[in-house]
Enzyme design. Structure first.
Site, mmCIF file in Angstrom:
data_model
loop_
_atom_site.group_PDB
_atom_site.id
_atom_site.type_symbol
_atom_site.label_atom_id
_atom_site.label_comp_id
_atom_site.label_asym_id
_atom_site.label_seq_id
_atom_site.Cartn_x
_atom_site.Cartn_y
_atom_site.Cartn_z
ATOM 1 N N CYS A 1 -7.188 3.866 -43.288
ATOM 2 C CA CYS A 1 -8.368 3.534 -42.491
ATOM 3 C C CYS A 1 -9.157 4.762 -42.069
ATOM 4 O O CYS A 1 -10.057 4.670 -41.260
ATOM 5 C CB CYS A 1 -7.963 2.728 -41.260
ATOM 6 S SG CYS A 1 -6.863 3.627 -40.159
ATOM 7 N N HIS B 1 -17.199 12.993 -34.295
ATOM 8 C CA HIS B 1 -17.569 11.776 -33.583
ATOM 9 C C HIS B 1 -18.903 11.209 -34.081
ATOM 10 O O HIS B 1 -19.011 10.030 -34.430
ATOM 11 C CB HIS B 1 -17.630 12.102 -32.089
ATOM 12 C CG HIS B 1 -17.965 10.921 -31.235
ATOM 13 N ND1 HIS B 1 -19.246 10.650 -30.836
ATOM 14 C CD2 HIS B 1 -17.196 9.926 -30.746
ATOM 15 C CE1 HIS B 1 -19.253 9.548 -30.103
ATOM 16 N NE2 HIS B 1 -18.016 9.087 -30.029
HETATM 17 C C1 PEP Z 1 -7.902 8.627 -38.300
HETATM 18 O O1 PEP Z 1 -7.432 9.496 -37.574
HETATM 19 O O2 PEP Z 1 -7.864 8.685 -39.543
HETATM 20 C C2 PEP Z 1 -8.587 7.457 -37.726
HETATM 21 C C3 PEP Z 1 -9.023 6.486 -38.503
HETATM 22 O O3 PEP Z 1 -8.759 7.407 -36.385
HETATM 23 P P1 PEP Z 1 -9.829 8.237 -35.547
HETATM 24 O O4 PEP Z 1 -10.880 8.704 -36.506
HETATM 25 O O5 PEP Z 1 -10.338 7.301 -34.534
HETATM 26 O O6 PEP Z 1 -9.024 9.345 -34.976
#
Ligand code: PEP
Ligand code: MG
Length: 863
Positions: free
Chosen positions: A814, A438
Site C-alpha cells: 500500500c 506529505h
Molecule cells: C507506508 O509507509 O508505506 C504507508 C503507506 O504509510 P504512510 O505513507 O502513511 O506512512
C-alpha cells in the site's frame, strides 16, 4: 553491392550475410530491427500493391559504416533507378519516435537534369526544384549558413544563378553535379547526424538504447511539380486529437514533401468541405483511390496511418505511411475502434496503451502546444495541472476558496495541519519533499496537481513571495500554473485540456480487467477519495489513513485535551467526544464502498503533530484548556522528539496510550453494526501500523477483541472483522512469520520500509536525490520506483515467512509504489493478492496489471 572506398578509418564493412542495399520488394529480407520501421512499412505497402515509387533500403549496419568514415560508391544504389530520376532519402529508425535527420528531396538535380526538366515540366517548376535542392544540400550537407540564401529573390533563372554562386563562394567549390557524389555525401551526412551526441541524447530521452541504429531509404521521386495536376499532401482517417473518424490532412498543388502542412493558404481540404475547395473536387479519381488505399492500410497494417502522397500529372503515388501521432485521448479511442472493427483483438488494444498515458485522461493537462513560461521545476509528485493565485498559508487558501477563486498553496513543506488548505487549493507547490512526502501523498490522494522539492526557486514565506530560477519575483495574489505531470511551475495561466472518462475509457478498462490477475484497491481517507476509488472501480479500500480525520476543527480540541489529560479517565472522556464523529466517518466510507472491503489503519502519527507550533496558537490552547501557557509549552516540549518518524508513533502509541485505539475500534464496530442495519454488510479490516514485534500485535489484538466483544454485547449484534499488520519496518519483514500468527493480512508499507531500509528520510531525500540519480548512485528515486533489490529482498522474505506461518494470509502493498508497473510485476511474481494505490492511479494500476498478465499469457500460452 555498395562498394566502400576507405578513407583510412578502420570500420567494419557489412559482410555478405548482411546485404547493405536492398531493393524493397514484397519478398526482400526486411525487418524493423535491421532496416527500421519506415523501410518495413514501405515493404508492407508494396505487398498491398499500392503505388509506391521504387525504393531501396540501407540497413543499420550499412549506415553505421558510412558514419564511421567510408565514402560509399553509390553507383549500385543509383543503378536501381531510372537514369533521369530524382531521388529522396528518408531516415528509418527502429521507432519513429526516436526521430532522425530530416528527409532530403530532389537528389540528382544538376544543370543537365534542369535542362531536361525545363522541357518536360516547364522552366518554372524545374528551376524551383533545382533551387530547393541547392539550398537543402548547402545547409544539411555542406553545413553552410541558411541565411546566405536570404537575399535571393524569386524562383527564376537569376535566382538559380545567384544560389549557385553563393554556394560556390561559401563552399569554395562548385555545386556538385555528379548525382553519385551528391547521394554519397547526403547519405554520409545523415548517418553522421544520427551518431552525433545531441541526437543521441535526444533519442535516449525518448527511451532509445545507446546503440539504436538508423536505416535509410532511397526512393525515386514523384515530383509534385509540373504540368497537369501535380502536388503533394498528407491524409489520415482520424482526427489526431479526438481519435474520431474524420479525414484530416491537406493537399497543395505544385508542392513537395509535407509542404501542404506548412500553413500555406493555398493548401486545400481533402474531402469536400463547406469551408473551401478540396482535393475531392479537384481530382476526384485520385482522391477516391487515396481513400481506398488509406482504408486498406488501416485494415492491413492494423493501425491508423498517416499517408504522405504525391500526385504527378494526375497519377497518385504513395510515398510513405507513418503511425498517426495522437493525443492520449485519441490513442484510446483509436485502439478501441480498431478492436471494435475486428482489426485487432481486445487484448492487443489493451497492450497498445502505455499505462502512464492514462494519467493524462484522468486529469486536466497543459495543452501540448501551449507556450510555457517556466519559473522553476521540482519533482512531478501528483499529475495534472491547475492555475491559481499564489497563497502561502492554509488559512489564505481557505479564504480564497470561500471567495470562489482558485489558488495555489505554496509551503516550504506541508504537514497534517495543511490538510484543509490543500483541500481548498487547486494545486500545491513545496520547496522540500520527495515522492512520498506529505504533500505528494495527499496531493495524489486528492487528485491535486502537486510539485514538490522545487528547491531551484527561492521560497520567501515571510515576504509572501517566491523567486523564479531566472530571478523574477512573484507575490501573493499573482497567478501561476502548476504542472504536476512535468514538474514545472509556469507563469500565469495556460491553455488546458480537460479530463475525459467516457464510454471508450470504460470499455477499454473492462477489457483490461478481464485479463488482470491481481487485485487493485485504493488508498482512500475521505468520502471524496472513496467515491473516486469506486468511480475508478477499485476493489475496495486498501488503506484508510485515519489521522487526517482528527484535524477537523471540532476534533482538534478534544484531541488536544486528550493529549493533555492527566489520567486514563480524562483521556477517555476527551475521546468520547471524538467517537461519534469517527463512527460517522467510517459509516460514510462503508456506505460509499457498498460492501467492498475497507481496511482502516489505526492512528499512526506522533501526537505532537496535533499541538500548535506558534506562540499565539499555544496561548489559544492554554485558554481553551484553562492552563497557564507555561504548562502548555512544557507539555509540548516534553512531547518533542529528535526523530519523530522513528519515535512515539503507530503501534507504540497504541500500546502506551491504548485509549486511542480502543476508541477507533469501537467506532469501526459501531459503524459496522449501523451499516448492517442499512443493508450494507461489511467485514471491516483493522490494520496496525509500524509494528516491529509480535508482542505488539498480541497486545493490540487482545484489546480490539475486547472492544468487539463489548460492542457485540451492547448492540446485540453479530459481526466479524479482520485484524492485520502494516509491515513497514525491516524487522517486521524479518519476523513476518511470528507476526502472521496474529494477523489475517499483511500490508507492506513501502514508503516507511524504503525510508528505514535505506536509513533515508522520505521528507528530506528530495534535497539530494536528483544529484544521486545523476551520479548513478541510485538508478531512480527509491521512493518513486520500488527498489526491488534491497527493499524487494525484505518484501520477499516477509512474503515467504508470512505465508509459511499462515498459508491463507492476505498479502498486499500500500505504499506509493503500488501503481507502478514494475512494482506490480514484482508483486505478482512474489504472490501478493492486491496492490493499493491513490484513487487517481487505480486505472493506471489496473492497466499495468492487465498488461503483465497478458505478457505472461503470450510467453507461456498453455499455462
Ligand atoms: C507506508 O509507509 O508505506 C504507508 C503507506 O504509510 P504512510 O505513507 O502513511 O506512512
Ligand atoms: Mg507508513
Amino acid at each position: 553491392m555498395l562498394r566502400a572506398i576507405s578513407r583510412g578509418a578502420a570500420v567494419q564493412k557489412p559482410g555478405p550475410d548482411n546485404p547493405d542495399v536492398t531493393l524493397i520488394t514484397s519478398t526482400s529480407p526486411m525487418t524493423t530491427p535491421t532496416h527500421g520501421g519506415r523501410a518495413k512499412c514501405l515493404q508492407r505497402l508494396v505487398r498491398l500493391d499500392l503505388p509506391v515509387p521504387r525504393t531501396v533500403a540501407l540497413s543499420f549496419d550499412t549506415v553505421h559504416t558510412l558514419a564511421g568514415g567510408y565514402l560509399p560508391d553509390v553507383r549500385d544504389v543509383l543503378s536501381e533507378f531510372d537514369e533521369n530520376a530524382l531521388l529522396c532519402v528518408r531516415p528509418s529508425s527502429e521507432d519513429p519516435d526516436w526521430g532522425g535527420p530530416g528527409a532530403v528531396l530532389n537528389i540528382g538535380m544538376n544543370a543537365e537534369k534542369h535542362a531536361d526538366l525545363c522541357t518536360r515540366i516547364g522552366e518554372t517548376a524545374a528551376t524551383d526544384i533545382y533551387l530547393r535542392f541547392i539550398q537543402t544540400y548547402a545547409v544539411d550537407v555542406a553545413r553552410l549558413d541558411a541565411e546566405m540564401f536570404d537575399d535571393i529573390d524569386g524562383t527564376g533563372p537569376a535566382a538559380l544563378k545567384a544560389a549557385l554562386a553563393v554556394y560556390e563562394d561559401e563552399a569554395e567549390e562548385p555545386f556538385p553535379q555528379d548525382p553519385a557524389v551528391q547521394l554519397a555525401e547526403i547519405l554520409r551526412s545523415m548517418a553522421r547526424a544520427w551518431e552525433g551526441t545531441t541526437a543521441r541524447l535526444l533519442r535516449q530521452a525518448k527511451g532509445a538504447p545507446v546503440d539504436a541504429g538508423l536505416g535509410l531509404v532511397v526512393q525515386q521521386m514523384a515530383l509534385g511539380l509540373g504540368s497537369g495536376e501535380c502536388g503533394s499532401g498528407v491524409l489520415q482517417l482520424v482526427n489526431p486529437s479526438t481519435g474520431l473518424p474524420q479525414i484530416t490532412g491537406r493537399y497543395l498543388s505544385q508542392s513537395q514533401g509535407r509542404e501542404a502542412l506548412d500553413g500555406d493558404t493555398a493548401s486545400i481540404f481533402l474531402e469536400k468541405d463547406p469551408r473551401g475547395p478540396s482535393l475531392e473536387e479537384l481530382a476526384p479519381e485520385a482522391f477516391a483511390a487515396l481513400k481506398e488505399h488509406a482504408a486498406l492500410m488501416r485494415a492491413r497494417l492494423r493501425e491508423e496511418m498517416q499517408i504522405e502522397f504525391t500526385i504527378e500529372d494526375g497519377a497518385l503515388h504513395i510515398l510513405d505511411g507513418v503511425r498517426v501521432e495522437r493525443s492520449a485521448r485519441a490513442a484510446l479511442k483509436i485502439v478501441v475502434r480498431l478492436a471494435e472493427d475486428g482489426i485487432i483483438s481486445k487484448q492487443e488494444a489493451v497492450m497498445r496503451i502505455e499505462p502512464r498515458a492514462l494519467s493524462e485522461l484522468l486529469h486536466r493537462q497543459v495543452a501540448a502546444n501551449s507556450p510555457r513560461d517556466i519559473l522553476g521545476f521540482g519533482i512531478a509528485a501528483s499529475p495534472g495541472a491547475a492555475t491559481g493565485k499564489i497563497v502561502f498559508t492554509s488559512e489564505a487558501a481557505q479564504a480564497m476558496a470561500a471567495r470562489g477563486e482558485a489558488c495555489v498553496l505554496i509551503r516550504r513543506e506541508t504537514s497534517p495541519e495543511d490538510i484543509r488548505g490543500m483541500h481548498a487549493a487547486a494545486a500545491v507547490l513545496t520547496e522540500r519533499g520527495g515522492m512520498t512526502s506529505h504533500a505528494a501523498v495527499i496531493g495524489r490522494g486528492l487528485g491535486l496537481p502537486c510539485v514538490v522539492g522545487a528547491a531551484n526557486m527561492r521560497f520567501q514565506a515571510k515576504r509572501r513571495s517566491i523567486v523564479s530560477v531566472d530571478g523574477r519575483t512573484f507575490r501573493e495574489g499573482d497567478e501561476i500554473t502548476i504542472d504536476g505531470t512535468s514538474g514545472q511551475v509556469l507563469a500565469g495561466s495556460v491553455e488546458m485540456i480537460e479530463a475525459t472518462l467516457d464510454d471508450t475509457f470504460r470499455t477499454f478498462m473492462s477489457w483490461a480487467d478481464a485479463e488482470r490477475d491481481i487485485g487493485v484497491r485504493a488508498n482512500a481517507d475521505t468520502p471524496a477519495d472513496a467515491k473516486t476509488a469506486l468511480h475508478f472501480r477499485a476493489q475496495g479500500i486498501g488503506l484508510c489513513r485515519t489521522e487526517h480525520m482528527f484535524f477537523e476543527a471540532e476534533r482538534l480540541t478534544p484531541m488536544r485535551e486528550m493529549i493533555f489529560a492527566r489520567d486514563v479517565k480524562d483521556r477517555q472522556a476527551a475521546l468520547e467526544l471524538v467517537l461519534p464523529m469517527q463512527r460517522a466517518d467510517f459509516l460514510e466510507l462503508f456506505r460509499i464502498m457498498q460492501g467492498q472491503p475497507v481496511c482502516i489503519r489505526l492512528f499512526d502519527p506522533p501526537l505532537h503533530e496535533f499541538l500548535p507550533t506558534t506562540r499565539a496558537g499555544q496561548r489559544e490552547l492554554a485558554e481553551a484548556l484553562d492552563l497557564p501557557v507555561s504548562d502548555v509549552t512544557r507539555r509540548i516540549e516534553s512531547l518533542s522528539e529528535y526523530n519523530p518518524m522513528l519515535g512515539m508513533r503507530g503501534v507504540r502509541l497504541g500500546i502506551t496510550v491504548p485509549e486511542i485505539y480502543d476508541m477507533q475500534a469501537r467506532a469501526i464496530f459501531e459503524a459496522t453494526v449501523e451499516a448492517a442495519k442499512e443493508g450494507v454488510t461489511i467485514v471491516p479490516e483493522i490494520m496496525v501500523p509500524l509494528v516491529s514485534a509480535k508482542r505488539e500485535v498480541e497486545l493490540v489484538r487482545a484489546r480490539v477483541e475486547a472492544v468487539a466483544a463489548a460492542v457485540r454485547a451492547e448492540k446485540g449484534a453479530a459481526f466479524s472483522y479482520r485484524l492485520g499488520v502494516m509491515v513497514e519496518t525491516p524487522r517486521a519483514c524479518l519476523r513476518a512469520g511470528d507476526i502472521a500468527e496474529h494477523a489475517q493480512f499483511l500490508s507492506f508499507g513501502t514508503n516507511d520500509l524504503t525510508q528505514m531500509t535505506y536509513g533515508l528520510s522520505r521528507d528530506d531525500a528530495g534535497r539530494f536525490m536528483s544529484e544521486y540519480v545523476r551520479q548513478g548512485v541510485f538508478t531512480e528515486d527509491p521512493f518513486h520506483m520500488l527498489d526491488t533489490e534491497g527493499v524487494g529482498e525484505l518484501l520477499r522474505l516477509g512474503v515467504v515467512r508470512g505465508r509459511t506461518a499462515r498459508p491463507n494470509v492476505v498479502l498486499s502493498i500500500c505504499g506509493e509504489h503500488a501503481a507502478d508497473a514494475d512494482s506490480i510485476a514484482f508483486c505478482r511474481e512474489a504472490g501478493f493478492d492486491y496492490v493499493s494505490c491513490s484513487p487517481f492511479r487505480v486505472p493506471v494500476a489496473r492497466l499495468a496489471a492487465a498488461q503483465l498478465a497478458l505478457t505472461d499469457k503470450m510467453q507461456y500460452p498453455s499455462a
